[in-house]
Enzyme design. Structure first.
Site, short mmCIF file in Angstrom:
data_model
loop_
_atom_site.label_atom_id
_atom_site.label_comp_id
_atom_site.label_asym_id
_atom_site.label_seq_id
_atom_site.Cartn_x
_atom_site.Cartn_y
_atom_site.Cartn_z
N GLU A 64 46.57 41.17 37.90
CA GLU A 64 46.53 39.75 38.26
C GLU A 64 47.34 38.85 37.35
OE1 GLU A 64 42.85 40.26 35.60
OE2 GLU A 64 43.88 41.42 37.15
N ASP A 67 36.13 36.00 41.69
CA ASP A 67 36.54 37.02 40.72
C ASP A 67 36.82 36.39 39.36
OD1 ASP A 67 36.38 39.47 42.04
OD2 ASP A 67 38.30 39.17 43.05
N TYR A 127 43.28 45.82 38.39
CA TYR A 127 42.75 44.46 38.27
C TYR A 127 41.69 44.45 37.18
CZ TYR A 127 44.96 43.06 42.69
OH TYR A 127 45.86 42.77 43.67
N HIS A 144 40.41 40.87 35.60
CA HIS A 144 39.65 39.61 35.68
C HIS A 144 38.71 39.48 34.48
CE1 HIS A 144 41.25 38.92 39.69
NE2 HIS A 144 40.82 40.09 40.08
N ALA A 146 37.79 32.32 44.65
CA ALA A 146 38.00 32.36 43.20
C ALA A 146 36.85 33.01 42.45
CB ALA A 146 38.21 30.94 42.68
N ARG A 185 39.01 50.98 48.46
CA ARG A 185 40.44 51.04 48.17
C ARG A 185 40.72 52.16 47.16
NH1 ARG A 185 41.38 44.79 46.67
NH2 ARG A 185 39.27 45.13 45.84
N LYS A 221 39.91 48.22 41.19
CA LYS A 221 38.97 47.26 40.60
C LYS A 221 38.80 47.50 39.10
CE LYS A 221 37.15 44.34 42.11
NZ LYS A 221 37.69 42.95 42.13
#
Length: 372
Positions: free
Chosen positions: A118, A270, A94, A96, A268, A15, A75
């Site tokens: 997120e 991540d 993102y 996380h 889930a 991506r 990411k």
């Protein structure tokens, strides 16, 4: 503002943070966009398209990190990337952070302004920048689960929808949010027997209205989870606590008691995963078997369909990217409380309460951090 789009370096991640169309919008707003060479090559977005959209193509990520005021990625930054971040630089991607204290420490040490896709919210209480990838992951989870049920993958050798005279597989989905709803839609489309378990009665009511009697909805209790997981052929873990580590809803003892060759797909992962036996895997080696149960725990599931995922993500992130570029991060975050909810790290401080709690560090409210 100078916006930088580096090529993603996480394993099997294709991506890209901005499409050529998104770049053109940013340039139209008067900003300069630098895109690393071949950043979108893997999904058919070529340097020529970016150049035609007004981007400056540069050879290395180091050039982008050195010059850009804001880095737009997909990411979470890898160690080599967070080492290149500098004080006051905006990172929009993102993150996380809850299950990743090493990354959190790296971002805190950098002094950067890290805004996590997120945890950006909306007026309905949703997570608009997580939703597109949750949709993709939910739909993919059924494809992955159906494949993992095949004998060659270690599964029970079941066809998800069965055939006339043979029962369909039992699919249990833990969590009825965006991922869970999309997983249910796909599983029902393949004619599996589907149950969604959730702790929110309003969510269960909405699912019942949407899908009717073909979908079994169950209120979440320890008893209910145990009963349905032990009877399942495929279990999808789709629970989410925004910004925080996922709760472990399925214990190792439960996994041990599951049917031989049944499958767990942990969307889930991540956020640390919701099965006690989960650990992150990659697209190169997506599954492992523990206690005779196949586990699919790929940490960037949407990366497998990177072109679809990139366009879906950009549709959601572009307005926020433009707001940050047009106004600067302080005014953009001050003006929009939903964007401000995305602020996780600000100049060495953790500014999202659930992340601070998961990491066991001090929490500083975003409003206070911005004003400093």
């Amino acid at each position: 503002m100078r916006i930088g789009v580096p090529k993603e370096i996480k394993v099997h991640e294709y991506r890209v943070g901005m499409t050529p169309a998104a770049v053109r919008e940013a340039v139209h707003h008067g900003h300069q966009v630098m895109v690393q060479k071949n950043a979108g090559f893997g999904i058919g977005l070529f340097d020529e398209q970016y150049a035609n959209a007004g981007a400056v193509i540069v050879d290395t990520a180091a050039e982008i990190f050195a010059a850009a005021d804001m880095i737009v990625k997909v990411k979470e930054p890898q160690p080599a990337e967070w080492a290149m971040l500098r004080e006051g630089q905006v990172l929009f991607t993102y993150l996380h952070l809850a299950p990743d204290p090493e990354q959190a420490r790296g971002l805190m040490a950098s002094g950067a302004i890290a805004i996590a896709y997120e945890t950006v919210s909306d007026v309905r209480g949703g997570l608009p920048l997580l939703a597109p990838m949750s949709e993709v992951a939910g739909r993919m989870s059924i494809q992955a689960g159906a494949h993992s049920l095949e004998i060659a993958q270690g599964g029970r050798g079941m066809l998800l929808g069965g055939v006339p005279g043979v029962p369909a597989a039992k699919v249990v989905i833990l969590g009825g949010g965006v991922s869970g709803m999309n997983a249910a839609r796909m599983a029902m489309g393949l004619e599996a027997h589907v149950t969604v378990i959730d702790i929110n009665l309003h969510t269960l009511y909405d699912l019942d209205l949407q899908f009717g009697p073909k979908l079994n909805t169950i209120y979440s209790t320890v008893d209910a989870i145990e009963e349905y997981v032990l009877g399942a052929d495929l279990v999808i873990g789709a629970v989410l606590v925004p910004g925080a580590a996922a709760p472990k809803l399925v214990s190792e003892k439960m996994v041990q008691a599951m049917k031989k060759g049944s499958v767990l797909v942990d969307i889930a992962i991540d956020q640390g995963g919701c099965f006690a036996t989960s650990h992150a895997t990659t697209h190169a080696a997506p599954t492992y078997i523990k206690h005779d149960v196949v586990h699919y725990c790929v940490a960037n599931m949407p990366g497998a369909v990177a072109r679809t995922s990139t366009f879906a993500l950009n549709n959601a992130t572009l307005p926020f990217t433009l707001a940050l570029a047009d106004k600067g991060y302080k005014k953009a975050l001050t003006d929009n409380p939903h964007l401000r909810a995305g602020l996780n790290v600000c100049k060495g401080q953790i500014t999202y309460e659930a992340v601070a709690g998961a990491l066991g560090v001090s929490y500083v409210p975003a409003e206070a951090a911005i004003s400093q």
